[in-house]
Every structure is written in structure tokens, then in C-alpha cells.
Design a protein around this motif. Structure first.
Motif, PDB file in Angstrom:
ATOM      1  N   SER A  91      -4.385  -0.418   6.383  1.00 45.32           N
ATOM      2  CA  SER A  91      -5.579  -0.944   5.963  1.00 45.32           C
ATOM      3  C   SER A  91      -6.169  -0.351   4.517  1.00 45.32           C
ATOM      4  N   CYS A  92      -7.157  -1.082   3.817  1.00 47.39           N
ATOM      5  CA  CYS A  92      -7.392  -0.416   2.566  1.00 47.39           C
ATOM      6  C   CYS A  92      -8.491   0.037   2.464  1.00 47.39           C
ATOM      7  N   ALA A  93      -9.210   1.434   1.235  1.00 47.99           N
ATOM      8  CA  ALA A  93     -10.359   0.992   1.129  1.00 47.99           C
ATOM      9  C   ALA A  93     -10.617   1.267  -0.662  1.00 47.99           C
ATOM     10  N   LYS A  94     -11.889   1.765  -1.077  1.00 47.57           N
ATOM     11  CA  LYS A  94     -12.336   1.410  -2.081  1.00 47.57           C
ATOM     12  C   LYS A  94     -10.978   1.966  -2.653  1.00 47.57           C
TER      13      LYS A  94
END
Length: 240
Positions: free
Chosen positions: A36-39
Motif C-alpha cells: 500500500s502507499c501513503a501520501k
């Protein structure tokens, strides 16, 4: 990305926007071992190119705007698109793009300043939904009857703030958000048709009221006279 390449990319973006295209940049980044990725991951991406979408004005738009002008209705454009696309659309439908106000300029204005500027401005670009709602409210505060033509959920705040709202294109799917308002007209030139038809109905209502008042004037005058006579009569039989 060196300055020369950056200039070329900006020029290409400006060229597409000036031709009326909405432009999205597509970029990628490898995230090894992450699912998953975040800002915070949104940096050092590799640009792959642009995706351009053409959304030209409907063929009837220019004719509808001309008809509204003939009816004494001033047309303004409130959009979240950038200023380049907005200018192109204005040219296509026969509207003057200047003076123009951008969202960041609207943000800095007081309500009084915005009300003065809004009366003189035809094109508002890079607006948020809250900006659109605020512009509608200050125009109403200046004594104008404001109709708003929207086609998306982002227009809901402005639609709710307007005296009359019109849904075109895809607006029918978003009626739940704007149910409080007064009327609906669908279709590309629904605003023009609705204005013309509404004025005809209003004129007919006024004719009926005048006709009813004049034909019943004698009856009302007789009743008032009878009331006055009974109230001032010296005979007990007619007093009340």
C-alpha cells in the motif's frame, strides 16, 4: 528532470489546454516490498505522459447563451477547470473571458469585495465547490435573481444556494444533494427554455390577477359600501 525538459512539458500542457483539452499527468514509482502507499510516497515519481480529455461545449450552447442575453439574462461561467481551458470554452460559446477571477483570488476577497467583482466578472476559474456557493450567495445579496446550471455533485453547494437551479447532462443522478431548491430543467439549453417559459407563465398569472381584480371590483365596492352603510345606519335593523 532538467529545466529544458520541464519547459517542453509545460508548453505541451499549455498547448493542449488552449485547445480545450483537460490534461492529467500519469507518473509511476516502484515501491519495493510495499502493498500500500501513503501520501509521503508521492514524490520522485517518473512521468510517463499525459492523458487528454476533450469535452467540447454542446452544439446548442452558443445559441442558448445568445437567447438568454436577448432575454436580459447575464451569463457567467463558474468552473473548477484551469484558466486556459476556460478561456477556450468562452471563445467557443461567444462569451468574453475578461475580466477573469481565479479561485485563489476569490479566497482572499471579503464578501463585499467579491460582490463588487462578481457583478463585473464573466469567467471564474479554478474554483472549489465552496467558491461557487459563495459567488452565488454574494450575487443574490446584491439583489440579483440567480439561476445555476450544474451537472455534477461538485455543483451541489452552489445549486442549493441559487434561487433557481437547472440540471443538465449527468445532473439527474445527483438530485438528492440539491432537493431543497425550487425547480429543475434538464437539457443543454434547458436554462434558456426555462427562462422563456417561466416568464410567459408569470405574465399569464399577472394577466389573470388584473382581469380578476377588474371584473370583481364592482362586487368588492358594493360589499364595502354595504358594510359602511350597515355600520353607520340609524336604524337598529341594519346595525351589527
Amino acid at each position: 528532470m532538467d529545466p529544458t525538459l520541464m519547459k517542453g512539458l509545460k508548453d505541451q500542457y499549455a498547448s493542449l489546454s488552449n485547445d480545450g483539452f483537460r490534461v492529467l499527468a500519469v507518473a509511476v514509482k516502484e515501491l519495493a516490498g510495499k502493498t500500500s502507499c501513503a501520501k509521503e510516497d508521492e514524490h520522485n515519481l517518473v512521468l510517463k505522459g499525459y492523458v487528454a480529455f476533450l469535452d467540447p461545449p454542446k452544439p446548442t450552447a452558443a445559441t442558448a447563451i445568445e437567447a438568454l442575453h436577448k432575454h436580459g439574462v447575464t451569463v457567467k461561467i463558474l468552473t473548477g477547470d484551469n484558466d486556459l481551458i476556460s478561456r477556450k470554452v468562452c471563445r467557443d460559446v461567444g462569451l468574453l473571458a475578461d475580466p477573469m477571477l481565479l479561485g485563489d483570488e476569490v479566497e482572499k476577497m471579503s464578501d463585499a469585495e467579491l460582490a463588487e467583482a462578481a457583478e463585473k466578472t464573466t469567467l471564474f476559474a479554478r474554483l472549489s465547490p465552496a467558491h461557487k456557493q459563495r459567488i452565488v450567495r454574494v450575487l443574490r445579496g446584491k439583489g440579483h435573481v440567480v439561476g445555476f446550471l450544474g451537472d455534477g455533485i461538485n455543483d451541489s453547494p452552489a445549486l442549493r444556494a441559487a434561487d433557481i437551479w437547472h440540471l443538465g447532462g449527468y445532473g439527474g443522478r445527483h438530485r438528492q444533494g440539491v432537493r431543497r431548491s425550487d425547480s429543475v430543467a434538464e437539457g443543454p439549453d434547458g436554462a434558456s427554455r426555462g427562462c422563456h417559459r417561466g416568464r410567459k407563465v408569470f405574465a399569464n398569472i399577472l394577466k389573470y390577477i388584473r382581469m380578476g381584480a377588474s371584473s370583481n371590483f364592482g362586487n368588492m365596492f358594493s360589499v364595502l359600501g354595504a358594510v359602511h352603510f350597515c355600520h353607520s345606519s340609524p336604524w337598529p335593523l341594519f346595525r351589527y
